[in-house]
Design an enzyme around this catalytic site. Structure first.
Site, short mmCIF file in Angstrom:
data_model
loop_
_atom_site.label_atom_id
_atom_site.label_comp_id
_atom_site.label_asym_id
_atom_site.label_seq_id
_atom_site.Cartn_x
_atom_site.Cartn_y
_atom_site.Cartn_z
N ASP A 91 37.75 44.00 39.76
CA ASP A 91 37.52 42.58 39.52
C ASP A 91 38.86 41.94 39.15
O ASP A 91 39.81 42.64 38.75
CB ASP A 91 36.51 42.42 38.39
CG ASP A 91 36.32 40.99 37.97
OD1 ASP A 91 36.07 40.14 38.85
OD2 ASP A 91 36.44 40.70 36.76
N ASP A 103 39.55 38.05 37.65
CA ASP A 103 39.59 37.19 36.46
C ASP A 103 38.91 37.87 35.28
O ASP A 103 37.74 38.27 35.35
CB ASP A 103 38.89 35.86 36.76
CG ASP A 103 39.63 35.04 37.79
OD1 ASP A 103 40.48 34.22 37.40
OD2 ASP A 103 39.39 35.25 39.00
N ASP A 106 34.42 42.73 33.99
CA ASP A 106 34.34 42.22 32.61
C ASP A 106 33.14 41.35 32.34
O ASP A 106 32.90 40.97 31.19
CB ASP A 106 35.60 41.40 32.30
CG ASP A 106 35.58 40.04 32.98
OD1 ASP A 106 35.64 39.01 32.28
OD2 ASP A 106 35.49 40.00 34.22
#
Length: 264
Positions: free
Chosen positions: A32, A34, A212
């Site tokens: 991932d 961001d 996240d």
């Protein structure tokens, strides 16, 4: 067989031991962006790719024989702009787009883009809540309220009023980090990861995924199908076996995997 045990990596920063050992000869690195590789910013356009991260990712891609991909809510075009002059294999727009090689042709997994009526409705909602930023990803649309967190409840209520119409169009509402996202039902990072793993150079490898946000849990949940490893950032997501304290710790770990010295 090259296995990096990383015995001294990041001990104590999350109350855990080091990340699990990764065999780069067998792994596929799926990352991932961001909140995982890079720190979040008030707006998507304000993020910064730090230090020598591009160099680290480029080197790691060689270490895994090309099996490194970015799996992001951003579009593939947006990822290319962010990491220019490099491009990577990837799953974009939360699973709506797939590219199995850096320069390969993109495959659309989402069907039709959001209708003009839906886009107009979401534009109207965004404009009615000062400070909310709309990000149009063609196959999904996000309303970011990071700059005005106090509007969260009002924004959620406005979206709820229109959900019956969105659902008739086959759309669903997803709550992310200080954003709401409307996307096509069935399109998610887990489905995108499964599709990616059918392609060379990822096919037959063991995926290592790091994310996240709640949008990353779909990817974490499908990893057992491939004997993969999942890790999360900031908090333990379902399916994660290790937690990094923040993106800087992820970057440090990747640099160690790559055998690169210096801050990232």
């Amino acid at each position: 067989m090259r296995v990096n045990t990383l015995n001294n990596c990041l001990n104590g920063k999350t109350g855990e031991g080091p990340p699990p050992p990764i065999d780069l000869a067998r792994a596929a690195l799926l990352l991932d962006v961001d909140g995982t590789l890079i720190d979040v910013a008030p707006t998507p356009d304000a993020v910064v790719v730090p230090g020598n991260l591009r160099d680290v990712l480029s080197h790691l891609r060689e270490c895994v024989d090309g099996a490194l991909a970015l799996i992001s809510g951003r579009s593939l075009d947006g990822l290319d702009a962010l990491f220019a002059p490099l491009s990577f294999a990837g799953v974009g727009s939360h699973g709506a787009e797939l590219r199995s090689t850096p320069k390969g042709k993109s495959e659309i997994l989402a069907g039709e883009p959001l209708s003009k009526g839906t886009v107009k409705t979401l534009q109207t909602i965004a404009k009615a809540h000062c400070g909310v930023l709309m990000e149009d990803k063609h196959y999904a649309l996000a309303l970011h309220y990071r700059r005005v967190p106090e509007v969260e409840a009002a924004l959620a209520a406005a979206l709820a009023q229109h959900m019956p119409g969105f659902e008739k169009e086959g759309l669903e509402l997803l709550r992310g980090k200080e954003n709401f996202e409307i996307r096509r039902r069935g399109i998610n990072k887990g489905a995108g990861l499964i599709a990616l793993m059918k392609h060379a150079p990822f096919r037959g490898r063991q995926p290592v995924f790091i994310g996240d946000d709640t949008t990353d849990e779909d990817a974490l949940q499908v990893l057992p199908e491939f004997g993969g490893t999942g890790m999360s950032v900031g908090r333990r997501l379902r399916g994660a076996s290790h937690v990094f304290a923040g993106p800087s710790d992820v970057r440090a770990w990747l640099a160690m995997l790559a055998g690169k010295d210096g801050a990232v």
